[in-house]
Design an enzyme around this catalytic site. Structure first.
Site, PDB file in Angstrom:
ATOM      1  N   CYS A  86      14.047  34.477 -70.595  1.00 40.98           N
ATOM      2  CA  CYS A  86      13.639  33.069 -70.671  1.00 40.98           C
ATOM      3  C   CYS A  86      13.886  32.473 -69.292  1.00 40.98           C
ATOM      4  CB  CYS A  86      14.355  32.321 -71.806  1.00 40.98           C
ATOM      5  SG  CYS A  86      16.129  32.117 -71.621  1.00 40.98           S
ATOM      6  N   HIS A  99      30.012  50.247 -69.669  1.00 46.39           N
ATOM      7  CA  HIS A  99      31.208  49.725 -70.348  1.00 46.39           C
ATOM      8  C   HIS A  99      30.907  49.076 -71.688  1.00 46.39           C
ATOM      9  CE1 HIS A  99      33.822  49.379 -66.438  1.00 46.39           C
ATOM     10  NE2 HIS A  99      33.241  50.563 -66.574  1.00 46.39           N
TER      11      HIS A  99
HETATM   12  C1  RB5 Z   1      12.548  26.457 -71.489  1.00 50.48           C
HETATM   13  O1  RB5 Z   1      12.194  25.269 -70.894  1.00 50.48           O
HETATM   14  C2  RB5 Z   1      13.967  26.838 -71.138  1.00 50.48           C
HETATM   15  O2  RB5 Z   1      14.848  25.974 -71.744  1.00 50.48           O
HETATM   16  C3  RB5 Z   1      14.243  28.269 -71.542  1.00 50.48           C
HETATM   17  O3  RB5 Z   1      13.349  29.114 -70.889  1.00 50.48           O
HETATM   18  C4  RB5 Z   1      15.614  28.798 -71.248  1.00 50.48           C
HETATM   19  O4  RB5 Z   1      15.976  28.594 -69.925  1.00 50.48           O
HETATM   20  C5  RB5 Z   1      16.668  28.411 -72.211  1.00 50.48           C
HETATM   21  O5  RB5 Z   1      17.812  28.873 -72.167  1.00 50.48           O
END
Ligand code: RB5
Length: 144
Positions: A68, A101
């Protein structure tokens, strides 16, 4: 290594990096299970983390890659599932240690924090390193 199935999932923030790492994995001969997302349209990382966790916990994939924007949200979502050990890393040493680990079975990356070359390094280290065994195995077993 060529027959191992690697599952990948990201939110919109990780979409481009997921596509790049898919190409890397395909060239190396891995089988891929792409759980989305499939565009840069805004989605929620918990949904994709959950899908990836289920794929790894069920054995559909032997290892996973979750991405993400920061890597934080998807790693939290992944680690809620028993049997998943997701490691958020930003350098190849951490990726290697997560295997040696912690027997991590999912590599988590932050697309906004790591660029392009560092994630490739991390992925290579993650996929090519084994659990060291001994005291590390005993500790991992305590995680349940
Ligand atoms: C999305 O905007 C963002 O919040 C997500 O990609 C991530 O960084 C969340 O932890």
């Amino acid at each position: 290594m060529g027959q191992e199935t690697v599952a990948l999932a990201s939110d919109h923030g990780g979409y481009e990096l997921k596509e790049l790492l898919k190409r890397e994995l395909a060239v190396k001969g891995y089988k891929l299970l792409d759980l989305g997302t499939n565009s840069a349209d805004s989605v929620g990382y918990p949904d994709f983390g959950k899908a990836l966790a289920e794929a790894v916990a069920s054995g559909k994939a032997t290892r996973g890659v979750g991405i993400c924007g920061s890597g934080i949200g998807i790693s939290i979502a992944l680690n809620r599932q028993p049997g998943v050990r997701a490691a958020l890393v930003g350098d190849s040493l951490s990726a290697r240690l997560s295997r040696q680990h912690n027997d991590a079975n999912v590599l988590c990356l932050g697309a906004r924090t790591t660029g392009i070359d560092v994630p490739k390094d991390c992925l290579n280290a993650f996929l090519s390193t084994a659990l060291e065994g001994g005291r590390h195995t005993r500790r991992v077993e305590k995680l349940g």
